[in-house]
Design a protein around this motif. Structure first.
Motif, PDB file in Angstrom:
ATOM      1  N   GLY A 274       0.057   9.051   5.143  1.00  0.00           N
ATOM      2  CA  GLY A 274      -0.749   9.243   4.244  1.00  0.00           C
ATOM      3  C   GLY A 274      -0.523   7.494   3.574  1.00  0.00           C
ATOM      4  N   ILE A 275      -2.105   7.341   3.309  1.00  0.00           N
ATOM      5  CA  ILE A 275      -2.415   5.811   2.278  1.00  0.00           C
ATOM      6  C   ILE A 275      -2.753   6.243   1.945  1.00  0.00           C
ATOM      7  CG2 ILE A 275      -3.650   3.333   2.980  1.00  0.00           C
ATOM      8  CD1 ILE A 275      -2.394   3.807   5.880  1.00  0.00           C
ATOM      9  N   ALA A 276      -2.622   5.916   0.112  1.00  0.00           N
ATOM     10  CA  ALA A 276      -3.029   6.241  -0.935  1.00  0.00           C
ATOM     11  C   ALA A 276      -3.217   4.592  -1.521  1.00  0.00           C
ATOM     12  CB  ALA A 276      -2.407   6.352  -2.054  1.00  0.00           C
ATOM     13  N   GLY A 277      -4.472   4.844  -3.141  1.00  0.00           N
ATOM     14  CA  GLY A 277      -4.635   3.306  -3.423  1.00  0.00           C
ATOM     15  C   GLY A 277      -5.968   3.801  -4.624  1.00  0.00           C
ATOM     16  N   GLY A 278      -5.589   2.896  -5.291  1.00  0.00           N
ATOM     17  CA  GLY A 278      -7.151   2.699  -6.257  1.00  0.00           C
ATOM     18  C   GLY A 278      -8.196   2.555  -5.317  1.00  0.00           C
ATOM     19  N   SER A 279      -9.524   2.715  -6.400  1.00  0.00           N
ATOM     20  CA  SER A 279     -10.518   2.438  -5.582  1.00  0.00           C
ATOM     21  C   SER A 279     -10.795   1.256  -4.878  1.00  0.00           C
ATOM     22  CB  SER A 279     -11.711   2.818  -6.737  1.00  0.00           C
ATOM     23  OG  SER A 279     -13.428   2.574  -5.916  1.00  0.00           O
ATOM     24  N   ALA A 280     -11.309   1.279  -3.994  1.00  0.00           N
ATOM     25  CA  ALA A 280     -11.631  -0.703  -3.735  1.00  0.00           C
ATOM     26  C   ALA A 280     -10.036  -1.448  -3.443  1.00  0.00           C
ATOM     27  CB  ALA A 280     -12.844  -1.634  -4.181  1.00  0.00           C
ATOM     28  N   SER A 281      -9.256  -0.396  -3.332  1.00  0.00           N
ATOM     29  CA  SER A 281      -7.774  -1.375  -3.239  1.00  0.00           C
ATOM     30  C   SER A 281      -7.622  -1.655  -1.693  1.00  0.00           C
ATOM     31  CB  SER A 281      -6.757  -0.621  -3.580  1.00  0.00           C
ATOM     32  OG  SER A 281      -6.625   0.542  -2.507  1.00  0.00           O
ATOM     33  N   GLY A 282      -8.555  -1.168  -0.915  1.00  0.00           N
ATOM     34  CA  GLY A 282      -7.944  -2.044   0.352  1.00  0.00           C
ATOM     35  C   GLY A 282      -7.752  -0.646   1.363  1.00  0.00           C
ATOM     36  N   LYS A 283      -7.731   0.787   1.649  1.00  0.00           N
ATOM     37  CA  LYS A 283      -7.420   1.665   2.526  1.00  0.00           C
ATOM     38  C   LYS A 283      -7.355   1.365   2.720  1.00  0.00           C
ATOM     39  CE  LYS A 283      -7.854   4.205  -1.007  1.00  0.00           C
ATOM     40  NZ  LYS A 283      -8.679   3.412  -2.181  1.00  0.00           N
TER      41      LYS A 283
ATOM     42  N   ARG B 114       1.153  15.309  -0.246  1.00  0.00           N
ATOM     43  CA  ARG B 114       1.867  14.587  -0.256  1.00  0.00           C
ATOM     44  C   ARG B 114       3.343  14.889   1.027  1.00  0.00           C
ATOM     45  NH1 ARG B 114       3.079  13.966  -4.680  1.00  0.00           N
ATOM     46  NH2 ARG B 114       4.570  15.463  -5.687  1.00  0.00           N
ATOM     47  N   GLU B 115       3.143  16.146   0.807  1.00  0.00           N
ATOM     48  CA  GLU B 115       4.460  16.910   1.413  1.00  0.00           C
ATOM     49  C   GLU B 115       3.942  16.643   3.297  1.00  0.00           C
ATOM     50  OE1 GLU B 115       5.322  20.518   0.203  1.00  0.00           O
ATOM     51  OE2 GLU B 115       6.530  19.630  -1.769  1.00  0.00           O
ATOM     52  N   LEU B 116       2.639  16.722   3.387  1.00  0.00           N
ATOM     53  CA  LEU B 116       1.996  16.691   5.353  1.00  0.00           C
ATOM     54  C   LEU B 116       2.433  15.379   5.543  1.00  0.00           C
ATOM     55  CD1 LEU B 116      -1.199  18.606   4.620  1.00  0.00           C
ATOM     56  CD2 LEU B 116       1.111  19.507   5.708  1.00  0.00           C
ATOM     57  N   CYS B 117       3.008  14.182   4.355  1.00  0.00           N
ATOM     58  CA  CYS B 117       2.935  13.298   5.308  1.00  0.00           C
ATOM     59  C   CYS B 117       4.083  12.602   5.708  1.00  0.00           C
ATOM     60  CB  CYS B 117       2.337  11.981   3.744  1.00  0.00           C
ATOM     61  SG  CYS B 117       0.751  12.247   3.357  1.00  0.00           S
ATOM     62  N   ASP B 118       4.721  12.092   6.877  1.00  0.00           N
ATOM     63  CA  ASP B 118       6.017  11.515   6.789  1.00  0.00           C
ATOM     64  C   ASP B 118       6.479   9.914   6.557  1.00  0.00           C
ATOM     65  OD1 ASP B 118       6.169  13.870   9.360  1.00  0.00           O
ATOM     66  OD2 ASP B 118       4.727  13.357  10.098  1.00  0.00           O
ATOM     67  N   ILE B 119       5.403   9.349   6.993  1.00  0.00           N
ATOM     68  CA  ILE B 119       5.307   8.569   5.804  1.00  0.00           C
ATOM     69  C   ILE B 119       4.474   8.043   4.572  1.00  0.00           C
ATOM     70  CG2 ILE B 119       4.405   5.237   6.630  1.00  0.00           C
ATOM     71  CD1 ILE B 119       6.003   5.852   9.391  1.00  0.00           C
ATOM     72  N   LYS B 120       4.337   7.725   3.328  1.00  0.00           N
ATOM     73  CA  LYS B 120       3.906   7.659   2.280  1.00  0.00           C
ATOM     74  C   LYS B 120       3.733   5.959   1.833  1.00  0.00           C
ATOM     75  CE  LYS B 120       6.032  10.568   0.497  1.00  0.00           C
ATOM     76  NZ  LYS B 120       7.109  11.174   1.494  1.00  0.00           N
ATOM     77  N   VAL B 121       2.154   5.540   2.288  1.00  0.00           N
ATOM     78  CA  VAL B 121       2.065   3.928   1.723  1.00  0.00           C
ATOM     79  C   VAL B 121       0.830   4.029   0.308  1.00  0.00           C
ATOM     80  CG1 VAL B 121       0.807   1.875   2.428  1.00  0.00           C
ATOM     81  CG2 VAL B 121       1.751   3.653   4.196  1.00  0.00           C
TER      82      VAL B 121
END
Length: 210
Positions: A8-17, A122-129
């Motif tokens: 899972g890759i999260a972050g703000g708008s236009a952060s680079g996800k 979130r619970e489905l993610c093995d690695i949270k970025v």
């Protein structure tokens, strides 16, 4: 036993996800082992609304997304089932009639604003970025992206950023950073972090081949 890993890759708008996801996909483009699923494609259908009403939608609030369908699709892939992923038309501010067939794979890269904010995802993610990029950099990137690729005017992008994007980021996105296993500064420009993800994905693919 073969196991699908969800990053899972999260972050703000236009952060680079998306930049990170794109680089990962390019590395493994000759393989069916990696699929990219973007939360942006799961914006709710707004066919019942006028264009004026669609424009007024707060697209930076969790309620704008059909996260239940997204979680359902991820679970289906984890159970070895194919899905028909929706796509989104940013010019029409609405879900497109086109869908994309996604098949089960070794690694699912799930990216979006609220991947870590939503408990079910979130619970489905093995690695949270979490991609952590300065606000001024994100604003400049968003201006360039929305004007060039999404048919927005400069004034409309600035207005949206001031009234909703910044507020929603501080309320929902930034606090979700505490759930991250890995925090990546500067998104796609952080080659060390990307190399680490590539190494991890490669190891999963190799393990599943045994």
């Amino acid at each position: 036993m073969k196991k699908t890993m969800v990053i899972g890759i999260a972050g703000g708008s236009a952060s680079g996800k998306t930049s990170i996801s794109r680089q990962l996909k390019e590395i493994f483009e000759d393989s069916a082992s990696v699929s990219i699923i973007r939360q942006d494609d799961y914006y709710k259908d707004q066919s019942d609304k006028t264009m004026e009403e669609r424009i007024k939608t707060n697209y930076d609030h969790p309620f704008a997304f059909d996260n239940a369908l997204l979680a359902q699709h991820i679970q289906a892939l984890l159970h070895g089932e194919m899905i028909e992923k929706p796509t989104y038309d940013f010019v029409e501010h609405n879900r497109s009639a086109l869908t994309e067939t996604i098949y089960p794979c070794d690694v699912i890269v799930l990216e979006g604003l609220f991947i870590l904010e939503d408990e079910a995802l979130r619970e489905l993610c093995d690695i949270k970025v979490f991609v952590d990029t300065d606000a001024d950099v994100r604003l400049i990137r968003r201006l360039k992206r929305d004007v060039k690729k999404r048919g927005r005017t400069l004034d409309s992008v600035i207005e949206q950023y001031s009234t909703t994007v910044r507020v929603m980021h501080e309320r929902f996105v930034e606090p979700s950073k505490r759930y991250a296993d890995i925090i990546i500064p500067e998104g796609g420009h952080n080659l060390v972090a990307i190399d680490l993800l590539i190494t991890k994905i490669s190891s999963i693919i190799k393990k599943n081949m045994v």
